[in-house]
Design an enzyme around this catalytic site. Sequence first.
Site, PDB file in Angstrom:
ATOM      1  N   CYS A  17       5.221  -3.526  -3.117  1.00 13.08           N
ATOM      2  CA  CYS A  17       5.239  -2.117  -3.543  1.00 13.08           C
ATOM      3  C   CYS A  17       6.491  -1.420  -3.012  1.00 13.08           C
ATOM      4  O   CYS A  17       6.601  -1.139  -1.812  1.00 13.08           O
ATOM      5  CB  CYS A  17       3.974  -1.425  -3.044  1.00 13.08           C
ATOM      6  SG  CYS A  17       3.968   0.363  -3.265  1.00 13.08           S
ATOM      7  N   CYS A  34       5.986   1.980  -1.367  1.00 13.75           N
ATOM      8  CA  CYS A  34       5.379   1.813  -0.041  1.00 13.75           C
ATOM      9  C   CYS A  34       6.460   1.619   1.027  1.00 13.75           C
ATOM     10  O   CYS A  34       6.329   2.106   2.154  1.00 13.75           O
ATOM     11  CB  CYS A  34       4.434   0.619  -0.030  1.00 13.75           C
ATOM     12  SG  CYS A  34       3.013   0.770  -1.119  1.00 13.75           S
TER      13      CYS A  34
END
Length: 324
Positions: free
Chosen positions: A79, A82
């Site tokens: 991700c 993230c």
Amino acid sequence: MQPRNMSMSGVVDLAAVKAAQEAKAKAEQARAQSAREGGTGAISPADLVIDVDEAGFERDVLQRSAEVPVVIDFWAEWCEPCKQLSPVLERLAVEYNGRFLLAKVDVDANQMLMQQFGIQGIPAVFAVVAGQALPLFQGAAGEAQIRQTLDQLVQVGEQRFGLTGLTVDPEAEPGGAPAAPERPAGPHDGLLEAAVQALDSGDLSGAVQAYKNVLNEDPGNEEAKLGLAQAELLQRVQGVDPQQVRRDAADKPADVQAQIAAADLDLVGGHVEDAFGRLIETVQRTVGDDRETVRMRLLELFEVVGPEDPRVIAARRALARALF
């Protein structure tokens, strides 16, 4: 491990007062245990960011949330957003110096937790305070927004649950056992505990009276205000026929009491915005004593949800527009 007592999807947590009492009791137990073991209760800055899995969720998040607000960062290695958000949260955890704990959950390795929190995409950030879970934000967020959200979270932890955070010692060894800072017992803790016990036993009248007893001595006691508003709400809806209440509200839009009764049911069912909207519309349609009656009930419902809740803040603005 199933997260417990979660205030998800906007549901009003009518057990918040009980959770506050339990949180305080657990924090006191942690302090007492630390004292018996000769500990200082301080933790290392490195311990403000922890990795959590399903097996340790009960211990590392639910139990710790009785001492300090726990922010949960759901992330994954693949991700990209993230990778931008997580370092900011980690830096702020150290900067806030024990006012919250950051728990990092790798969703690839903990699919069950992801499902239990109802997460549709990452990054997703939640918080758990005294066992009560609430969503903070999803997706990338600017640092200013994150700070504002964390400030509100810390305020809720302090004002509603008495969680003043962890003691951080830069020289403490990483991995040391944390404990909440010293907090003297309040003068009304006995009365508040009696109110919680009355709620547990279904004695709503007893709970109402117990909270009123606290407010007679301490009119500004926020915990008693919240508890009284919740107990009185439960008392009002006890034994009513929900279908009849909703029929009356639909058939009699000008009937103030019918709209108030329906708003109470809306709130207990977790339909917070519906409850607020119904009463604000009723304020707009009424004048004089009827309008004041509706306004006062709306203020009582604000107390149930909590003054810091964004839905309350928005409804207060709408009420002001309706009145003026």
